[in-house]
Design a protein around this motif. Sequence first.
Motif, PDB file in Angstrom:
ATOM      1  N   THR A   1     -20.985  -1.811   6.124  1.00  0.00           N
ATOM      2  CA  THR A   1     -21.209  -1.551   4.710  1.00  0.00           C
ATOM      3  C   THR A   1     -20.584  -2.684   3.924  1.00  0.00           C
ATOM      4  OG1 THR A   1     -19.193  -0.269   4.528  1.00  0.00           O
ATOM      5  CG2 THR A   1     -21.211   0.961   5.005  1.00  0.00           C
ATOM      6  N   SER A   2     -21.018  -2.826   2.678  1.00  0.00           N
ATOM      7  CA  SER A   2     -20.535  -3.940   1.887  1.00  0.00           C
ATOM      8  C   SER A   2     -20.658  -3.611   0.419  1.00  0.00           C
ATOM      9  CB  SER A   2     -21.361  -5.196   2.201  1.00  0.00           C
ATOM     10  OG  SER A   2     -21.021  -6.233   1.314  1.00  0.00           O
ATOM     11  N   THR A   3     -19.862  -4.284  -0.387  1.00  0.00           N
ATOM     12  CA  THR A   3     -19.965  -4.177  -1.831  1.00  0.00           C
ATOM     13  C   THR A   3     -21.006  -5.153  -2.361  1.00  0.00           C
ATOM     14  OG1 THR A   3     -18.267  -5.847  -2.166  1.00  0.00           O
ATOM     15  CG2 THR A   3     -17.534  -3.547  -2.026  1.00  0.00           C
ATOM     16  N   GLY A   4     -21.572  -5.984  -1.489  1.00  0.00           N
ATOM     17  CA  GLY A   4     -22.520  -7.004  -1.916  1.00  0.00           C
ATOM     18  C   GLY A   4     -21.851  -8.332  -2.174  1.00  0.00           C
ATOM     19  N   SER A   5     -20.531  -8.398  -2.050  1.00  0.00           N
ATOM     20  CA  SER A   5     -19.791  -9.633  -2.260  1.00  0.00           C
ATOM     21  C   SER A   5     -19.348 -10.195  -0.919  1.00  0.00           C
ATOM     22  CB  SER A   5     -18.547  -9.371  -3.110  1.00  0.00           C
ATOM     23  OG  SER A   5     -18.916  -8.871  -4.363  1.00  0.00           O
ATOM     24  N   LEU A   6     -19.202 -11.499  -0.856  1.00  0.00           N
ATOM     25  CA  LEU A   6     -18.733 -12.155   0.362  1.00  0.00           C
ATOM     26  C   LEU A   6     -17.468 -12.926   0.054  1.00  0.00           C
ATOM     27  CD1 LEU A   6     -22.044 -13.620   1.800  1.00  0.00           C
ATOM     28  CD2 LEU A   6     -20.793 -11.653   2.636  1.00  0.00           C
ATOM     29  N   LYS A   7     -16.606 -13.019   1.015  1.00  0.00           N
ATOM     30  CA  LYS A   7     -15.407 -13.836   0.904  1.00  0.00           C
ATOM     31  C   LYS A   7     -15.471 -14.909   1.979  1.00  0.00           C
ATOM     32  CE  LYS A   7     -13.423 -11.672  -2.430  1.00  0.00           C
ATOM     33  NZ  LYS A   7     -13.440 -12.282  -3.723  1.00  0.00           N
ATOM     34  N   ALA A   8     -15.038 -16.101   1.633  1.00  0.00           N
ATOM     35  CA  ALA A   8     -15.035 -17.203   2.580  1.00  0.00           C
ATOM     36  C   ALA A   8     -14.088 -16.895   3.734  1.00  0.00           C
ATOM     37  CB  ALA A   8     -14.618 -18.487   1.880  1.00  0.00           C
ATOM     38  N   PRO A   9     -14.420 -17.377   4.932  1.00  0.00           N
ATOM     39  CA  PRO A   9     -13.593 -17.078   6.093  1.00  0.00           C
ATOM     40  C   PRO A   9     -12.244 -17.784   6.083  1.00  0.00           C
ATOM     41  CG  PRO A   9     -15.318 -18.626   6.681  1.00  0.00           C
ATOM     42  CD  PRO A   9     -15.590 -18.183   5.267  1.00  0.00           C
ATOM     43  N   GLY A  10     -12.074 -18.783   5.232  1.00  0.00           N
ATOM     44  CA  GLY A  10     -10.801 -19.471   5.167  1.00  0.00           C
ATOM     45  C   GLY A  10     -10.604 -20.502   6.257  1.00  0.00           C
TER      46      GLY A  10
ATOM     47  N   ALA B   1     -25.270 -22.465   5.902  1.00  0.00           N
ATOM     48  CA  ALA B   1     -24.961 -23.576   4.999  1.00  0.00           C
ATOM     49  C   ALA B   1     -25.193 -23.159   3.556  1.00  0.00           C
ATOM     50  CB  ALA B   1     -25.795 -24.804   5.357  1.00  0.00           C
ATOM     51  N   ALA B   2     -26.297 -22.454   3.298  1.00  0.00           N
ATOM     52  CA  ALA B   2     -26.583 -21.996   1.935  1.00  0.00           C
ATOM     53  C   ALA B   2     -25.569 -20.956   1.484  1.00  0.00           C
ATOM     54  CB  ALA B   2     -28.001 -21.441   1.865  1.00  0.00           C
ATOM     55  N   VAL B   3     -25.244 -20.018   2.350  1.00  0.00           N
ATOM     56  CA  VAL B   3     -24.307 -18.954   1.981  1.00  0.00           C
ATOM     57  C   VAL B   3     -22.905 -19.522   1.756  1.00  0.00           C
ATOM     58  CG1 VAL B   3     -23.150 -16.859   2.805  1.00  0.00           C
ATOM     59  CG2 VAL B   3     -25.631 -17.095   3.033  1.00  0.00           C
ATOM     60  N   VAL B   4     -22.432 -20.402   2.620  1.00  0.00           N
ATOM     61  CA  VAL B   4     -21.075 -20.929   2.427  1.00  0.00           C
ATOM     62  C   VAL B   4     -21.007 -21.831   1.200  1.00  0.00           C
ATOM     63  CG1 VAL B   4     -20.404 -20.690   4.846  1.00  0.00           C
ATOM     64  CG2 VAL B   4     -21.289 -22.876   4.045  1.00  0.00           C
ATOM     65  N   ALA B   5     -22.082 -22.542   0.890  1.00  0.00           N
ATOM     66  CA  ALA B   5     -22.103 -23.342  -0.340  1.00  0.00           C
ATOM     67  C   ALA B   5     -22.010 -22.430  -1.555  1.00  0.00           C
ATOM     68  CB  ALA B   5     -23.364 -24.194  -0.404  1.00  0.00           C
ATOM     69  N   ALA B   6     -22.717 -21.308  -1.517  1.00  0.00           N
ATOM     70  CA  ALA B   6     -22.665 -20.347  -2.614  1.00  0.00           C
ATOM     71  C   ALA B   6     -21.280 -19.714  -2.723  1.00  0.00           C
ATOM     72  CB  ALA B   6     -23.737 -19.270  -2.417  1.00  0.00           C
ATOM     73  N   VAL B   7     -20.708 -19.334  -1.591  1.00  0.00           N
ATOM     74  CA  VAL B   7     -19.374 -18.726  -1.601  1.00  0.00           C
ATOM     75  C   VAL B   7     -18.339 -19.733  -2.087  1.00  0.00           C
ATOM     76  CG1 VAL B   7     -17.542 -17.744  -0.156  1.00  0.00           C
ATOM     77  CG2 VAL B   7     -19.913 -16.988   0.134  1.00  0.00           C
ATOM     78  N   ALA B   8     -18.435 -20.987  -1.663  1.00  0.00           N
ATOM     79  CA  ALA B   8     -17.508 -22.021  -2.136  1.00  0.00           C
ATOM     80  C   ALA B   8     -17.609 -22.173  -3.649  1.00  0.00           C
ATOM     81  CB  ALA B   8     -17.794 -23.349  -1.442  1.00  0.00           C
TER      82      ALA B   8
ATOM     83  N   LYS C   1     -20.280 -29.949   4.492  1.00  0.00           N
ATOM     84  CA  LYS C   1     -19.009 -29.637   3.828  1.00  0.00           C
ATOM     85  C   LYS C   1     -19.304 -29.003   2.474  1.00  0.00           C
ATOM     86  CE  LYS C   1     -14.451 -31.469   2.922  1.00  0.00           C
ATOM     87  NZ  LYS C   1     -13.771 -30.404   3.609  1.00  0.00           N
ATOM     88  N   ALA C   2     -18.718 -27.842   2.221  1.00  0.00           N
ATOM     89  CA  ALA C   2     -18.864 -27.131   0.955  1.00  0.00           C
ATOM     90  C   ALA C   2     -17.506 -27.091   0.258  1.00  0.00           C
ATOM     91  CB  ALA C   2     -19.374 -25.720   1.191  1.00  0.00           C
ATOM     92  N   GLU C   3     -17.516 -27.403  -1.024  1.00  0.00           N
ATOM     93  CA  GLU C   3     -16.294 -27.448  -1.834  1.00  0.00           C
ATOM     94  C   GLU C   3     -16.479 -26.592  -3.083  1.00  0.00           C
ATOM     95  OE1 GLU C   3     -13.519 -29.261  -1.304  1.00  0.00           O
ATOM     96  OE2 GLU C   3     -14.132 -30.485   0.401  1.00  0.00           O
ATOM     97  N   PRO C   4     -15.377 -26.179  -3.700  1.00  0.00           N
ATOM     98  CA  PRO C   4     -15.499 -25.477  -4.980  1.00  0.00           C
ATOM     99  C   PRO C   4     -16.168 -26.374  -6.022  1.00  0.00           C
ATOM    100  CG  PRO C   4     -13.281 -25.265  -4.102  1.00  0.00           C
ATOM    101  CD  PRO C   4     -13.994 -26.280  -3.249  1.00  0.00           C
ATOM    102  N   THR C   5     -16.776 -25.765  -7.022  1.00  0.00           N
ATOM    103  CA  THR C   5     -17.429 -26.519  -8.084  1.00  0.00           C
ATOM    104  C   THR C   5     -16.532 -26.581  -9.309  1.00  0.00           C
ATOM    105  OG1 THR C   5     -18.519 -24.517  -8.870  1.00  0.00           O
ATOM    106  CG2 THR C   5     -19.746 -25.880  -7.321  1.00  0.00           C
ATOM    107  N   GLU C   6     -16.748 -27.600 -10.132  1.00  0.00           N
ATOM    108  CA  GLU C   6     -15.963 -27.723 -11.357  1.00  0.00           C
ATOM    109  C   GLU C   6     -16.482 -26.790 -12.439  1.00  0.00           C
ATOM    110  OE1 GLU C   6     -15.395 -31.728 -12.663  1.00  0.00           O
ATOM    111  OE2 GLU C   6     -14.910 -32.424 -10.655  1.00  0.00           O
ATOM    112  N   LYS C   7     -17.792 -26.526 -12.440  1.00  0.00           N
ATOM    113  CA  LYS C   7     -18.334 -25.597 -13.429  1.00  0.00           C
ATOM    114  C   LYS C   7     -19.053 -24.460 -12.713  1.00  0.00           C
ATOM    115  CE  LYS C   7     -22.687 -27.961 -14.279  1.00  0.00           C
ATOM    116  NZ  LYS C   7     -23.667 -28.287 -15.270  1.00  0.00           N
ATOM    117  N   GLU C   8     -19.251 -23.373 -13.428  1.00  0.00           N
ATOM    118  CA  GLU C   8     -19.853 -22.180 -12.847  1.00  0.00           C
ATOM    119  C   GLU C   8     -21.285 -22.440 -12.379  1.00  0.00           C
ATOM    120  OE1 GLU C   8     -19.613 -17.696 -14.182  1.00  0.00           O
ATOM    121  OE2 GLU C   8     -21.030 -18.808 -15.438  1.00  0.00           O
ATOM    122  N   VAL C   9     -21.594 -21.944 -11.202  1.00  0.00           N
ATOM    123  CA  VAL C   9     -22.953 -22.000 -10.667  1.00  0.00           C
ATOM    124  C   VAL C   9     -23.579 -20.635 -10.901  1.00  0.00           C
ATOM    125  CG1 VAL C   9     -24.343 -22.283  -8.587  1.00  0.00           C
ATOM    126  CG2 VAL C   9     -22.331 -23.720  -8.938  1.00  0.00           C
TER     127      VAL C   9
END
Length: 184
Positions: A2-11, A27-34, A83-91
């Motif tokens: 079950t899930s809340t629909g949110s994902l957390k990065a594995p760290g 790759a798409a999911v981790v880029a989105a999560v990042a 490689k996926a990194e955090p973004t400077e502005k909201e996606v």
Amino acid sequence: VTSTGSLKAPGKDLFLGNAGTAMRPLAAVVAAVAAVDGTSFTLDGTPRMRERPISDLIDGLQQLGCNVECTVNGEFGGCPPVKAEPTEKEVDGGICRVSGKTSSQFLSALLLASPLLARTKPLEIQITDELISQPYVQLTIDLMKQFDVNVDIAPGYKKFTIQSGQKYTNTKLPDQTYFVEGDV
């Protein structure tokens, strides 16, 4: 599951061996999560995986604002590691234009990650040329619908729109079992 629909990065970084069918959607999911969660990590695989193209997918994710790239790997540029990194502005939502002639897995990957990237604004994916393996794309869309995410398809499979605010849930199918074929 079950899930809340949110994902957390594995760290941590993920090693996928030679599983190309896993590399592309992940790759798409981790880029989105990042982009949403602010976590950095890398997807990598075997030397053969580092020869498999993924640049069309990466380009689409970058158009949407994700901070993701294929890292340097010699003559096989445009391939993993990713490689996926955090973004400077909201996606949040937007339009991306991608080729459909290299692999339908790129479109499927973008579609699967779209609820994470279309939080308050819709996301539109436009196909710039022919779409190969249309039945696999339809399979992706049908599965997404079973988990409460709807995709609007323009005639000819040239444009796909994902409305904002959708999350994957299994509330309608809590006891459903799905068989997932192995990547051969």
